[in-house]
Design an enzyme around this catalytic site. Structure first.
Site, PDB file in Angstrom:
ATOM      1  N   ARG A  81      97.270 142.744  34.143  1.00  0.00           N
ATOM      2  CA  ARG A  81      98.626 142.512  33.153  1.00  0.00           C
ATOM      3  C   ARG A  81      98.794 143.596  32.177  1.00  0.00           C
ATOM      4  NH1 ARG A  81     100.436 136.450  32.986  1.00  0.00           N
ATOM      5  NH2 ARG A  81      98.995 136.348  31.143  1.00  0.00           N
ATOM      6  N   LYS A 183     103.679 141.639  28.607  1.00  0.00           N
ATOM      7  CA  LYS A 183     103.434 140.826  27.527  1.00  0.00           C
ATOM      8  C   LYS A 183     103.455 140.792  26.807  1.00  0.00           C
ATOM      9  CE  LYS A 183     100.720 136.587  27.573  1.00  0.00           C
ATOM     10  NZ  LYS A 183     101.773 135.357  27.670  1.00  0.00           N
ATOM     11  N   GLU A 219     112.585 131.582  33.712  1.00  0.00           N
ATOM     12  CA  GLU A 219     111.545 131.352  33.231  1.00  0.00           C
ATOM     13  C   GLU A 219     111.664 130.346  31.938  1.00  0.00           C
ATOM     14  OE1 GLU A 219     108.325 134.116  32.944  1.00  0.00           O
ATOM     15  OE2 GLU A 219     109.603 135.185  32.432  1.00  0.00           O
TER      16      GLU A 219
HETATM   17  N1  PLP Z   1     106.562 133.420  32.012  1.00  0.00           N
HETATM   18  C1  PLP Z   1     105.205 133.234  29.944  1.00  0.00           C
HETATM   19  C2  PLP Z   1     106.704 134.250  29.392  1.00  0.00           C
HETATM   20  C3  PLP Z   1     104.639 133.881  29.083  1.00  0.00           C
HETATM   21  O1  PLP Z   1     104.130 134.366  28.237  1.00  0.00           O
HETATM   22  C4  PLP Z   1     103.484 133.147  29.954  1.00  0.00           C
HETATM   23  C5  PLP Z   1     102.113 132.834  29.560  1.00  0.00           C
HETATM   24  O2  PLP Z   1     101.875 133.891  29.366  1.00  0.00           O
HETATM   25  C6  PLP Z   1     103.513 132.781  31.340  1.00  0.00           C
HETATM   26  C7  PLP Z   1     105.109 132.626  31.967  1.00  0.00           C
HETATM   27  C8  PLP Z   1     102.484 132.284  32.468  1.00  0.00           C
HETATM   28  O3  PLP Z   1     101.757 133.048  32.635  1.00  0.00           O
HETATM   29  P1  PLP Z   1     100.122 132.629  32.524  1.00  0.00           P
HETATM   30  O4  PLP Z   1     100.269 131.760  33.561  1.00  0.00           O
HETATM   31  O5  PLP Z   1      99.436 134.071  32.981  1.00  0.00           O
HETATM   32  O6  PLP Z   1      99.792 132.022  31.673  1.00  0.00           O
HETATM   33  C1  COI Z   2     100.163 132.178  27.176  1.00  0.00           C
HETATM   34  O1  COI Z   2      99.968 130.387  28.577  1.00  0.00           O
HETATM   35  O2  COI Z   2      98.750 132.323  27.589  1.00  0.00           O
HETATM   36  C2  COI Z   2     101.060 132.335  26.895  1.00  0.00           C
HETATM   37  O3  COI Z   2     100.944 133.236  26.255  1.00  0.00           O
HETATM   38  C3  COI Z   2     101.710 131.414  26.605  1.00  0.00           C
HETATM   39  C4  COI Z   2     101.723 131.565  24.760  1.00  0.00           C
HETATM   40  C5  COI Z   2     101.630 130.331  23.877  1.00  0.00           C
HETATM   41  C6  COI Z   2     102.300 132.747  24.463  1.00  0.00           C
END
Ligand code: PLP
Ligand code: COI
Length: 339
Positions: A81, A183, A219
């Site tokens: 990612r 991200k 989201e």
């Molecule tokens: N959506 C957003 C906008 C986020 O910042 C995150 C966190 O990382 C997620 C979803 C969930 O992603 P992950 O499960 O990879 O942490």
């Molecule tokens: C995560 O879940 O790792 C995120 O990056 C979310 C956040 C605290 C920005």
């Protein structure tokens, strides 16, 4: 092991021993950097990141298992990612080996900050930004990549209580064909005002709708959304403005392959959420967190009472069980660290 009040960890920055730093110029490859003591850094006020938001980051966690081993959870997915986010932001793309080496080196040097088994985790934050200067809008010449860590507990104060969400009718998080699936730091700045407004009204988080016609949910703040109706789970499909969550991907696999439910990645409406048996959100920081109520233009819709729904609870147990080594890692998601 550090002397920290492990039972009362929140989701905050705590200073640790060291952090990782590497540099790269545009058009060149990332070369291995190294560890430096944790602390502040110098940056020009004209840095690309400060003026034009040229920065992106990742988030992953290290856990101590029941056998006292430290593990990462699917860090290759974070590497993938990060490569995608950097490409979108014109930041030199980093390869998987470079990313993983930096994460591991930082983790190993700060291994005594990984909480004991069952007491939280060490949050790992790789971040990369445009360091050199630009006055005109353009990708800058030089970039800095850093990794810092912080021991953390639950993301939401008060632990895993069902969330009180509000629908953002005045603001979008991400535009179609924008940077919602990266991200990128700018996505988070866009969410701050709606989040602050929501918190002032005593909500925990915000549900963002799709910017094109506001017909579908996307989201929850910084987490992905899931809805259970009967034996079917739905989650918004990844159409460019949603972050492809690693927890989202893992929960889809657990729901399908371990529990045997039907999972649809599709459009999801607010009405489907209001009428659902269970709604929950997923993310590295939030893990699997239940949604208790959603307030939209037509008022408050109660989804769950004070406790977690059965499926939400099962998925949370399976996921955290694998991460802590209590449940067999049948999908090969754990990445053991040699101390
Ligand atoms: N959506 C957003 C906008 C986020 O910042 C995150 C966190 O990382 C997620 C979803 C969930 O992603 P992950 O499960 O990879 O942490
Ligand atoms: C995560 O879940 O790792 C995120 O990056 C979310 C956040 C605290 C920005």
């Amino acid at each position: 092991m550090q002397k920290i009040d492990w039972d009362n960890l929140g989701f905050d920055v705590r200073e640790t021993r060291s952090m990782y730093k590497a540099n790269c110029r545009i058009g060149e490859e990332w070369k291995l950097g190294g560890l430096i003591p944790y602390g502040t850094i110098e940056l020009s006020p004209a840095a690309g990141v400060l003026n034009y938001g040229q920065g992106c980051f990742e988030g992953t966690k290290a856990y101590r298992t029941i056998k006292n081993q430290v593990v990462l959870f699917r860090p290759e997915m974070n590497a993938k990612r990060m490569a995608m986010s950097t490409r979108r932001l014109c930041i030199p793309e980093m390869n998987k080996e470079f990313f993983l080496q930096a994460v591991e080196e930082t983790l190993i040097d700060n291994i005594d900050y990984v909480p004991p088994y069952g007491k939280g985790s060490l949050y790992i934050r790789p971040i990369v930004w445009g360091t050199s200067t630009a006055l005109g809008v353009k990708p800058v010449e030089e970039y800095t990549f850093m990794v810092f860590v912080s021991p953390v507990g639950p993301y939401f104060k008060g632990g895993v209580k069902p969330l009180r969400l509000t629908v953002s009718n005045d603001y979008h998080r991400a535009a179609p064909k924008g940077i919602g699936n990266a991200k990128a730091i700018g996505n988070y700045s866009a969410s701050l005002y709606p989040l602050t407004e929501a918190k002032n009204r005593d909500f925990d988080e915000v549900i963002f709708l799709n910017a094109k016609d506001e017909k579908f949910v996307e989201e929850v703040g910084s987490a992905n959304l899931f809805v259970l109706t009967g034996n079917t789970i739905k989650t918004p499909k990844l159409d460019g403005s949603i972050l492809p969550g690693i927890t989202r991907d893992s929960v889809i696999t657990l729901a399908k392959d371990t529990i045997g439910l039907e999972v649809l990645e599709t459009n999801v409406t607010l009405t489907e959420l209001y009428d659902a048996d269970e709604v929950f959100c997923t993310g590295t920081a939030v893990v699997v967190t239940p949604v208790g109520s959603i307030t939209g233009l037509d008022g408050k819709h109660k989804i769950a009472d004070g406790k977690m729904g059965q499926l939400t609870s099962k998925l949370r147990q399976l996921l955290t069980g694998i991460q802590r080594g209590d449940v067999s890692d049948e999908f090969g998601w754990l990445y053991p660290i040699k101390e």
